[in-house]
Motif scaffolding. Structure first.
Motif, short mmCIF file in Angstrom:
data_model
loop_
_atom_site.label_atom_id
_atom_site.label_comp_id
_atom_site.label_asym_id
_atom_site.label_seq_id
_atom_site.Cartn_x
_atom_site.Cartn_y
_atom_site.Cartn_z
N LEU A 229 3.94 12.57 -5.52
CA LEU A 229 2.63 11.94 -5.71
C LEU A 229 2.40 10.85 -4.68
N LEU A 230 3.42 10.03 -4.45
CA LEU A 230 3.32 8.95 -3.46
C LEU A 230 3.01 9.51 -2.07
N PHE A 231 3.77 10.52 -1.65
CA PHE A 231 3.56 11.09 -0.31
C PHE A 231 2.23 11.84 -0.21
N HIS A 232 1.83 12.51 -1.28
CA HIS A 232 0.54 13.20 -1.28
C HIS A 232 -0.59 12.21 -1.03
N HIS A 233 -0.59 11.10 -1.78
CA HIS A 233 -1.66 10.11 -1.63
C HIS A 233 -1.56 9.32 -0.34
N ALA A 234 -0.38 9.30 0.27
CA ALA A 234 -0.22 8.65 1.58
C ALA A 234 -0.67 9.58 2.70
N GLY A 235 -0.88 10.87 2.37
CA GLY A 235 -1.25 11.85 3.40
C GLY A 235 -0.11 12.14 4.35
N MET A 236 1.11 12.07 3.84
CA MET A 236 2.31 12.25 4.67
C MET A 236 3.27 13.23 4.01
N LEU A 237 4.20 13.72 4.81
CA LEU A 237 5.30 14.52 4.29
C LEU A 237 6.58 13.70 4.36
N PRO A 238 7.46 13.84 3.35
CA PRO A 238 8.73 13.11 3.44
C PRO A 238 9.61 13.68 4.55
N ALA A 239 10.33 12.80 5.22
CA ALA A 239 11.25 13.21 6.30
C ALA A 239 12.67 13.36 5.76
N PHE A 240 12.79 13.49 4.45
CA PHE A 240 14.08 13.58 3.77
C PHE A 240 13.90 14.44 2.53
N ARG A 241 15.02 14.76 1.90
CA ARG A 241 15.00 15.55 0.67
C ARG A 241 15.65 14.74 -0.46
N LEU A 242 15.08 14.83 -1.64
CA LEU A 242 15.66 14.19 -2.82
C LEU A 242 16.40 15.26 -3.61
N PRO B 38 0.82 -1.22 0.00
CA PRO B 38 0.00 0.00 0.00
C PRO B 38 0.86 1.27 0.00
N VAL B 39 0.34 2.30 -0.64
CA VAL B 39 1.04 3.58 -0.78
C VAL B 39 1.54 4.10 0.56
N ARG B 40 0.68 4.10 1.56
CA ARG B 40 1.07 4.64 2.88
C ARG B 40 2.21 3.82 3.49
N GLN B 41 2.18 2.52 3.33
CA GLN B 41 3.24 1.65 3.87
C GLN B 41 4.58 1.96 3.20
N VAL B 42 4.57 2.18 1.89
CA VAL B 42 5.81 2.48 1.18
C VAL B 42 6.34 3.85 1.61
N ALA B 43 5.46 4.83 1.74
CA ALA B 43 5.88 6.17 2.19
C ALA B 43 6.46 6.10 3.60
N GLN B 44 5.85 5.32 4.48
CA GLN B 44 6.36 5.18 5.85
C GLN B 44 7.72 4.50 5.85
N TRP B 45 7.87 3.47 5.01
CA TRP B 45 9.16 2.78 4.89
C TRP B 45 10.24 3.76 4.44
N LEU B 46 9.93 4.59 3.45
CA LEU B 46 10.91 5.57 2.98
C LEU B 46 11.30 6.53 4.10
N ASN B 47 10.32 7.01 4.84
CA ASN B 47 10.63 7.92 5.96
C ASN B 47 11.47 7.22 7.03
N ASP B 48 11.15 5.97 7.30
CA ASP B 48 11.93 5.21 8.30
C ASP B 48 13.37 5.02 7.82
N GLU B 49 13.53 4.70 6.54
CA GLU B 49 14.86 4.47 5.97
C GLU B 49 15.68 5.75 5.83
N LEU B 50 15.02 6.84 5.44
CA LEU B 50 15.74 8.04 5.03
C LEU B 50 15.63 9.21 6.00
N GLY B 51 14.83 9.07 7.04
CA GLY B 51 14.66 10.16 7.99
C GLY B 51 15.94 10.62 8.64
N GLU B 52 16.81 9.67 8.97
CA GLU B 52 18.10 10.04 9.60
C GLU B 52 19.13 10.44 8.56
#
Length: 166
Positions: free
Chosen positions: A99-112, A67-81
């Motif tokens: 788009l992924l983070f928008h549909h997950a209703g989250m903000l990324p904890a990292f920058r690309l 699910p989109v939200r699970q992938v967004a959370q995984w990215l934040n967990d992996e890349l937040g630090e």
């Protein structure tokens, strides 16, 4: 040498209506991982030419995608630090990531950021032939997010060494 964290995204196609279908990372320690993304009902765009490149079918995404939200959370967990990761296709990858983070209703904890920002002139000159040599040498399966992210990381490492920038 500390390796940069690389991110790669495979998508349903290019341009308007496309969406992420797989996201992969190559971590600073050289390990890599990837997850398929389950398309949302409103994500209907599908380019058969893109499927020919990455080899991922819509049926497989529905079956194996997370699910989109699970992938967004995984990215934040992996890349937040880590705080920052890099992409060789920043324009596309940043759009799909947003788009992924928008549909997950989250903000990324990292920058690309664009990988190009890290490359010296010597690396840029050596990039394409080095990348092609690594594909051949290692038998890398292209257009899968985890392997592409690792390929970029290995190309970064080898071009730094060859250019004497290590």
């Amino acid at each position: 040498m500390t390796l940069p964290t690389l991110l790669d995204i495979e998508a349903s196609g290019f341009g308007r209506g496309s969406y992420p279908i797989e996201v992969g990372l190559a971590r600073a320690d050289g390990s890599s991982c990837a997850f398929l993304i389950q398309p949302l009902p409103e994500w209907t765009h599908w380019d058969p030419k893109a499927e020919l490149l990455h080899g991922i079918s819509r049926a497989r995404l529905r079956r194996e995608g997370r699910p989109v939200r699970q992938v967004a959370q995984w990215l934040n967990d992996e890349l937040g630090e880590v705080k920052i990761c890099y992409s060789d296709s920043w324009g596309y990858d940043n759009t799909w990531l947003s788009l992924l983070f928008h549909h997950a209703g989250m903000l990324p904890a990292f920058r690309l950021e664009a990988l190009r920002k890290l490359l010296g002139e010597g690396q840029l000159a050596l990039w394409t032939p080095t990348k092609e040599a690594l594909i051949e040498e290692l038998g890398i399966h292209r257009h899968r997010a985890g392997e592409d992210a690792r390929l970029l990381q290995l190309t970064y490492q080898r071009t730094r060494e060859l250019a004497g920038e290590a």
